[in-house]
Motif scaffolding. Structure first.
Motif, PDB file in Angstrom:
ATOM      1  N   ALA A 168      23.785  42.918  31.399  1.00  0.00           N
ATOM      2  CA  ALA A 168      25.117  42.577  30.890  1.00  0.00           C
ATOM      3  C   ALA A 168      25.035  42.134  29.434  1.00  0.00           C
ATOM      4  O   ALA A 168      25.863  42.535  28.606  1.00  0.00           O
ATOM      5  N   ALA A 169      24.034  41.338  29.093  1.00  0.00           N
ATOM      6  CA  ALA A 169      23.873  40.890  27.706  1.00  0.00           C
ATOM      7  C   ALA A 169      23.551  42.061  26.778  1.00  0.00           C
ATOM      8  O   ALA A 169      24.065  42.130  25.671  1.00  0.00           O
ATOM      9  N   ALA A 170      22.727  42.984  27.255  1.00  0.00           N
ATOM     10  CA  ALA A 170      22.384  44.159  26.444  1.00  0.00           C
ATOM     11  C   ALA A 170      23.627  45.002  26.208  1.00  0.00           C
ATOM     12  O   ALA A 170      23.824  45.528  25.099  1.00  0.00           O
ATOM     13  N   ALA A 171      24.471  45.129  27.217  1.00  0.00           N
ATOM     14  CA  ALA A 171      25.705  45.904  27.063  1.00  0.00           C
ATOM     15  C   ALA A 171      26.630  45.252  26.037  1.00  0.00           C
ATOM     16  O   ALA A 171      27.191  45.921  25.181  1.00  0.00           O
ATOM     17  N   ARG A 172      26.767  43.924  26.116  1.00  0.00           N
ATOM     18  CA  ARG A 172      27.603  43.217  25.141  1.00  0.00           C
ATOM     19  C   ARG A 172      27.080  43.443  23.734  1.00  0.00           C
ATOM     20  O   ARG A 172      27.845  43.737  22.806  1.00  0.00           O
ATOM     21  N   LEU A 227      20.511  56.198  31.307  1.00  0.00           N
ATOM     22  CA  LEU A 227      21.372  55.068  31.650  1.00  0.00           C
ATOM     23  C   LEU A 227      22.028  55.291  33.009  1.00  0.00           C
ATOM     24  O   LEU A 227      22.076  54.396  33.844  1.00  0.00           O
ATOM     25  N   ALA A 228      22.490  56.488  33.247  1.00  0.00           N
ATOM     26  CA  ALA A 228      23.195  56.790  34.500  1.00  0.00           C
ATOM     27  C   ALA A 228      22.269  56.806  35.706  1.00  0.00           C
ATOM     28  O   ALA A 228      22.695  56.444  36.810  1.00  0.00           O
ATOM     29  N   ASN A 229      21.023  57.205  35.519  1.00  0.00           N
ATOM     30  CA  ASN A 229      20.155  57.460  36.666  1.00  0.00           C
ATOM     31  C   ASN A 229      18.899  56.606  36.720  1.00  0.00           C
ATOM     32  O   ASN A 229      18.116  56.736  37.652  1.00  0.00           O
ATOM     33  N   GLY A 230      18.696  55.745  35.744  1.00  0.00           N
ATOM     34  CA  GLY A 230      17.443  55.009  35.664  1.00  0.00           C
ATOM     35  C   GLY A 230      17.391  53.755  36.508  1.00  0.00           C
ATOM     36  O   GLY A 230      18.395  53.272  37.033  1.00  0.00           O
ATOM     37  N   SER A 231      16.185  53.231  36.610  1.00  0.00           N
ATOM     38  CA  SER A 231      15.953  51.945  37.270  1.00  0.00           C
ATOM     39  C   SER A 231      16.542  50.843  36.383  1.00  0.00           C
ATOM     40  O   SER A 231      16.912  51.091  35.232  1.00  0.00           O
ATOM     41  N   PRO A 232      16.601  49.605  36.881  1.00  0.00           N
ATOM     42  CA  PRO A 232      17.096  48.524  36.030  1.00  0.00           C
ATOM     43  C   PRO A 232      16.329  48.393  34.716  1.00  0.00           C
ATOM     44  O   PRO A 232      16.935  48.170  33.665  1.00  0.00           O
ATOM     45  N   ALA A 233      15.012  48.551  34.728  1.00  0.00           N
ATOM     46  CA  ALA A 233      14.226  48.449  33.499  1.00  0.00           C
ATOM     47  C   ALA A 233      14.575  49.576  32.529  1.00  0.00           C
ATOM     48  O   ALA A 233      14.674  49.356  31.321  1.00  0.00           O
ATOM     49  N   VAL A 234      14.790  50.765  33.070  1.00  0.00           N
ATOM     50  CA  VAL A 234      15.163  51.904  32.231  1.00  0.00           C
ATOM     51  C   VAL A 234      16.566  51.693  31.669  1.00  0.00           C
ATOM     52  O   VAL A 234      16.811  51.944  30.491  1.00  0.00           O
ATOM     53  N   LYS A 235      17.486  51.213  32.489  1.00  0.00           N
ATOM     54  CA  LYS A 235      18.846  50.930  32.012  1.00  0.00           C
ATOM     55  C   LYS A 235      18.812  49.906  30.884  1.00  0.00           C
ATOM     56  O   LYS A 235      19.525  50.032  29.893  1.00  0.00           O
ATOM     57  N   LEU A 236      17.960  48.886  31.027  1.00  0.00           N
ATOM     58  CA  LEU A 236      17.864  47.839  30.017  1.00  0.00           C
ATOM     59  C   LEU A 236      17.395  48.408  28.680  1.00  0.00           C
ATOM     60  O   LEU A 236      17.801  47.919  27.627  1.00  0.00           O
ATOM     61  N   ALA A 289      30.962  54.060  29.239  1.00  0.00           N
ATOM     62  CA  ALA A 289      29.717  53.987  30.004  1.00  0.00           C
ATOM     63  C   ALA A 289      29.018  52.658  29.760  1.00  0.00           C
ATOM     64  O   ALA A 289      28.500  52.035  30.699  1.00  0.00           O
ATOM     65  N   LEU A 290      29.006  52.208  28.519  1.00  0.00           N
ATOM     66  CA  LEU A 290      28.385  50.925  28.209  1.00  0.00           C
ATOM     67  C   LEU A 290      29.201  49.767  28.782  1.00  0.00           C
ATOM     68  O   LEU A 290      28.644  48.795  29.282  1.00  0.00           O
ATOM     69  N   ALA A 291      30.517  49.881  28.722  1.00  0.00           N
ATOM     70  CA  ALA A 291      31.394  48.808  29.215  1.00  0.00           C
ATOM     71  C   ALA A 291      31.225  48.579  30.712  1.00  0.00           C
ATOM     72  O   ALA A 291      31.434  47.461  31.195  1.00  0.00           O
ATOM     73  N   GLU A 292      30.818  49.608  31.442  1.00  0.00           N
ATOM     74  CA  GLU A 292      30.594  49.458  32.892  1.00  0.00           C
ATOM     75  C   GLU A 292      29.552  48.387  33.189  1.00  0.00           C
ATOM     76  O   GLU A 292      29.538  47.818  34.275  1.00  0.00           O
ATOM     77  N   TYR A 293      28.667  48.128  32.252  1.00  0.00           N
ATOM     78  CA  TYR A 293      27.567  47.192  32.484  1.00  0.00           C
ATOM     79  C   TYR A 293      27.853  45.778  31.997  1.00  0.00           C
ATOM     80  O   TYR A 293      27.012  44.896  32.129  1.00  0.00           O
ATOM     81  N   LEU A 294      29.048  45.541  31.461  1.00  0.00           N
ATOM     82  CA  LEU A 294      29.377  44.211  30.956  1.00  0.00           C
ATOM     83  C   LEU A 294      29.372  43.146  32.047  1.00  0.00           C
ATOM     84  O   LEU A 294      29.079  41.983  31.782  1.00  0.00           O
ATOM     85  N   ASP A 295      29.712  43.541  33.269  1.00  0.00           N
ATOM     86  CA  ASP A 295      29.759  42.599  34.393  1.00  0.00           C
ATOM     87  C   ASP A 295      28.617  42.809  35.362  1.00  0.00           C
ATOM     88  O   ASP A 295      28.708  42.418  36.530  1.00  0.00           O
ATOM     89  N   ASP A 296      27.531  43.436  34.907  1.00  0.00           N
ATOM     90  CA  ASP A 296      26.412  43.729  35.790  1.00  0.00           C
ATOM     91  C   ASP A 296      25.842  42.440  36.376  1.00  0.00           C
ATOM     92  O   ASP A 296      25.818  41.399  35.716  1.00  0.00           O
TER      93      ASP A 296
END
Length: 82
Positions: A74-78, A35-44, A61-68
């Protein structure tokens, strides 16, 4: 962790999806690193996996992506934080 990072992007995504299905907490560190180091597809793929294998310490760490800027991330984080 290193095995995951050494895979091509598609392999990382597939492995993260598998880890999410298994829900094995021993994979938490590798998933957090992806999650910290991956590409957008890996983060997803890592976001829902971390939601399954992580714990309360992973909420920030997950909350950081709420406003991506990427709406899918962002939807995956929610969803993962539910």
């Amino acid at each position: 962790g290193e095995a995951l990072a050494g895979l091509p992007e598609a392999g990382q995504v597939a492995l993260l999806r598998g880890l999410a299905r298994r829900g094995d907490a021993s994979a938490r560190d590798a998933v957090a690193a992806a999650l910290a180091n991956g590409s957008p597809a890996v983060k997803l793929a890592a976001i829902p996996a971390l939601g399954r294998v992580g714990g309360a310490d992973d909420v920030p760490a997950l909350a950081e992506y709420l406003d991506d800027a990427d709406a899918a991330i962002a939807a995956a984080a929610r969803e993962s934080l539910r």
